[in-house]
Design an enzyme around this catalytic site. Structure first.
Site, PDB file in Angstrom:
ATOM      1  N   LYS A   1     -13.184   0.759  17.716  1.00 21.11           N
ATOM      2  CA  LYS A   1     -14.224  -0.160  17.219  1.00 21.11           C
ATOM      3  C   LYS A   1     -13.802  -0.747  15.861  1.00 21.11           C
ATOM      4  CE  LYS A   1     -17.277  -0.310  20.407  1.00 21.11           C
ATOM      5  NZ  LYS A   1     -17.771   0.863  21.072  1.00 21.11           N
TER       6      LYS A   1
ATOM      7  N   LYS B   1      -9.920   0.511  32.129  1.00 22.85           N
ATOM      8  CA  LYS B   1     -11.197   0.880  32.746  1.00 22.85           C
ATOM      9  C   LYS B   1     -12.147  -0.306  32.932  1.00 22.85           C
ATOM     10  CE  LYS B   1     -14.294   2.023  29.018  1.00 22.85           C
ATOM     11  NZ  LYS B   1     -15.430   2.787  28.588  1.00 22.85           N
TER      12      LYS B   1
ATOM     13  N   LYS C   1     -18.348  -3.224  30.564  1.00 20.00           N
ATOM     14  CA  LYS C   1     -19.039  -4.464  30.241  1.00 20.00           C
ATOM     15  C   LYS C   1     -18.288  -5.218  29.146  1.00 20.00           C
ATOM     16  CE  LYS C   1     -23.316  -6.205  28.434  1.00 20.00           C
ATOM     17  NZ  LYS C   1     -23.449  -7.432  29.161  1.00 20.00           N
TER      18      LYS C   1
END
Ligand code: TYM
Length: 328
Positions: free
Chosen positions: A111, A194, A197
């Protein structure tokens, strides 16, 4: 009876990764365990969503949980922010969580790299909040996908540390649970790893037939094997992994054989995969549409779930406050 806790962040619709990584286990486990399945709306605040979006996304996940077959008669379904005790436990766990270990969490580092302008304390202490979610009901088992392994390791560490600091045997160390022997990671079809969203590569449970077909047909492939029984490159393995979860075993065996004989036609395989995904999603999609129109029922489920979850959480908090030295 053993207790199970798990949650999903309300950041849009559920996708096949959420289903096979988590929800499929929820549906199985509700038969044999004392289950708490929640909508992790506090966790979603790290990205500062608009209030209207939160309300909508919480409702969406609730409808989708129910449409998938999570049964409010068997499991406690609730919205995280309805159970304020979780925030109090999060505060206590944060006092025993160290900057160094929180900074080393892979998803936090990711992040920091991806959104350097919004590295907030909520992101840093995400593992403490997740541990609070789990420990508040003394979970034995936590059904999650492979991407949550490190957060689970942290939850166990925080449980142990609390016990050590206060010299008690209070919190149990929760285990991850997967419906197959190993942790599930559903891949995206763009070859990037993976399905997710934020990765923009997800097939959603609500997607209609045409959308599913379009997404699957666009999947990256190669020019095909030239040596019999060769190892599959990642992009090809991804198609097979998806087929493994949605298709009949005989379909999977057929395309494996075609691959091993160097006779595979990826176009045919994708058409079959799209049809099988659609067959899997169609009944869920119909139920999502029906449930979305039944606000009164969903309200009732959330209200009753919150009551049950609060009862369990309040008992834990009384005990924790006593252990820490506060008035229970
Ligand atoms: P979240 O909301 O990102 O995802 C929800 C669940 O779906 C699984 N998942 C996948 N599994 C396999 N393959 C994929 N491609 C895939 N994508 C998502 C996730 O592993 C997860 O199980 N931190 C959690 C939410 C949470 C939680 C908790 C879970 C908050 N508190 C307490 C369990 C217990 C999260 O962000 O999941």
């Amino acid at each position: 009876m053993e207790t199970v806790v798990s949650g999903i962040r309300p950041t849009g619709n559920l996708h096949l990764g959420n289903y096979f990584g988590a929800v499929k286990s929820f549906i199985k486990m509700q038969e044999d365990y004392n289950c708490f399945f929640f909508i992790a709306d506090w966790h979603s605040l790290t990205t500062h969503p608009h209030p209207e979006n939160i309300r909508k996304s919480v409702k969406t996940i609730l409808a989708e949980y129910l449409a998938c077959g999570i049964d409010p008669e068997k499991a406690t379904i609730y919205v995280q922010s309805d159970v304020k005790e979780v925030a109090e436990l999060y505060l206590y766990l944060n006092m025993n969580a160290y900057l160094g270990e929180l900074e080393r969490v892979t998803s936090f580092k990711e992040k920091v790299r991806k959104q350097p302008d919004n590295v907030n304390a909520g992101l840093l202490t995400y593992p403490s909040l997740m541990a609070a979610d789990i420990l508040i009901h003394h979970a034995h088992k936590v059904p999650v996908g492979k991407d949550q392994e490190q957060n689970m390791e942290m939850a166990r560490k925080f449980a142990r540390r609390f016990n050590t600091i206060y010299n008690v045997e209070y919190f149990k160390e929760p285990e991850s649970f997967h419906f197959s022997e190993k942790a599930v990671k559903i891949p995206g079809l763009d070859g990037s790893g993976k399905m997710g969203k934020s990765e923009g590569n997800a097939i959603y449970l609500v997607d209609d037939e045409a959308t599913i077909r379009k997404k699957v047909m666009k999947a990256v492939t190669d020019s095909g094997p030239t040596v019999p029984n060769s190892e599959k490159p990642d992009v090809i393995q991804n198609l097979f992994t998806l087929m493994e979860v949605v298709s009949d075993p005989s379909t999977l065996a057929y395309f494996n054989e075609q691959y091993n004989n160097c006779a595979i036609r990826y176009g045919d395989m994708k058409k079959q995969l799209a049809a099988d995904i659609n067959q899997f999603c169609a009944p869920i999609r119909e139920r999502i549409v029906d449930l979305s129109q039944n606000n009164a029922y969903m309200e009732k489920v959330a209200r009753e779930g919150a009551e049950r979850a609060r009862e369990s959480a309040a008992k834990t908090l009384r005990e924790v406050r006593e252990i820490i030295g506060f008035r229970a």
